[in-house]
Write an enzyme that holds these catalytic residues in place. Sequence first.
Site, PDB file in Angstrom:
ATOM      1  N   LYS A   9      92.147  -8.044 -43.244  1.00 27.30           N
ATOM      2  CA  LYS A   9      91.662  -8.964 -42.201  1.00 27.30           C
ATOM      3  C   LYS A   9      90.405  -8.359 -41.600  1.00 27.30           C
ATOM      4  CE  LYS A   9      92.867 -12.867 -40.152  1.00 27.30           C
ATOM      5  NZ  LYS A   9      93.612 -14.027 -40.664  1.00 27.30           N
ATOM      6  N   ASP A  58      88.828 -17.835 -40.552  1.00 27.82           N
ATOM      7  CA  ASP A  58      89.945 -17.791 -39.597  1.00 27.82           C
ATOM      8  C   ASP A  58      89.390 -18.387 -38.298  1.00 27.82           C
ATOM      9  OD1 ASP A  58      92.801 -16.621 -39.181  1.00 27.82           O
ATOM     10  OD2 ASP A  58      91.750 -15.842 -37.456  1.00 27.82           O
TER      11      ASP A  58
END
Length: 451
Positions: free
Chosen positions: A130, A170
């Site tokens: 991430k 995201d």
Amino acid sequence: MAVSDHVDLPTFMEGVKKRNPYQPEFVQAVQEVAEDIFEFMQDKEEYHSQQILRRIAEPDRVVSFRVCWEDDNGNIRVQRGWRVQNNNAIGPYKGGIRFHPSVTESVLKFLAFEQTFKNALTGLPMGGGKGGSNFNPKGKSVREIMRFCQSFMTELYRHIGADIDVPAGDIGVGGREIGYMFGQYKRITNNFTGVLTGKGLEWGGSLIRTEATGYGAVYFLANMLATKGEDLTGKTAVISGSGNVATHAAEKIVQLGGKVLTLSDSGGYIHDPDGIDQEKIDWVKTHKTHRRGRIEDYVAAFPKATFVAGKTPWGVPCDVALPCATQNELLGDDARALIANGCKAVAEGANMPTDLDGVHVFKAAKILYAPGKASNAGGVAVSGLEMSQNSERRSWKEEELQQMLKDIMAGIHKSCLAYGDQGGGYIDYVKGANIAGFKKVADAMLAFGVV
Ligand code: NAP
């Protein structure tokens, strides 16, 4: 045998807290997984002696970097960027990039840790990662966003690659931002490769990637309801968020015959007792995504709705709930309110939207409750399919991809049943997802020895 490896859960968590001071989100995510994994590992000596959970809870690497950019007034701005590469035991690191002022190393470490299990659950060969920045895209011009994305990629490009680490979008990172980052990657490396997913259809993107997380969450919800012989027809749904995941979850609920009552953003929630139908969802998509507007403007467009400022929608009575905004947006009292109002099922579209208290409330009430790592895996699953299409240099048809998404969500549901069926008609989806995801990664790590 290394006897000292047999620490109990509280001692293990003490160590995690000590090694990760000031990282509450990361500690919370590890705790939620460790609660189930310790029980599962009880009679599995190899996982203990090889310190598998301890190793998964220590990212392979955390890259932190400065991102400098110039705003429209000529001021030099300095942000912080990160990429957390948590674990690549079963495939290249894979996970989104988030641009939001709340981004910290702790938030990205929790997301990369969760992603490791989620990606394993999809059945596709993807490790967990991430990344992101504390950059706030709100109120920035398109040119400023472009310059920021280019500066961010000017450092990130050294750490990623189609077989190394493949980021996606995201919160705060949609198709436009992926475009700017992909353009910069290509410019620096002179290499057209599937290094990012969520790309535009003209330049290597996959059909249904945009819809996949929200649609997938509703497919998962439908699978859960089916275990009780029920479906979504006529069911009322409360949804938080009004971004990519929330609007596509709402769309699929409507398509399957349900009625969506709420959407929200960081300013509050709207409640539309008539139901938020496709036309209204399209309005929200245009208003929030393209015009960067506020959800409170919904009531001017649809006057029967009300706007409640500064609150989350969990007090609105419903049959099913889908938290689709952000982490820790549904607390213990919210979970109690949902249950008191007769909510039967909760499927998380966001990552870790329910805090630990809330998770325990849902588990104790034995309702159908799916953690994000299971129910929101549809997005990364289609990202995985985008990687396959890029490697093959071809594009699959929409019908094929829709079916693959449905099959993958059904497969994740089946994996949850395999490890989460508690008997008496109760399925602990949190436990099922944690164990199924862990086992796949853990067994790969055992094969590699101590690395
Ligand atoms: P998005 O399009 O940027 O939308 C985010 C939504 O959440 C917006 O409505 C935003 O409101 C709201 N929000 C963000 N931070 C908030 C906060 N602190 N308090 C209240 N509301 C907040 O992002 P998204 O892609 O839909 O992602 C939503 C969630 O799903 C995240 O947890 C993400 O990690 C997860 N997820 C996304 C994907 C994907 O494919 N996109 C896949 C798996 C999981 P404002 O407009 O007011 O900021």
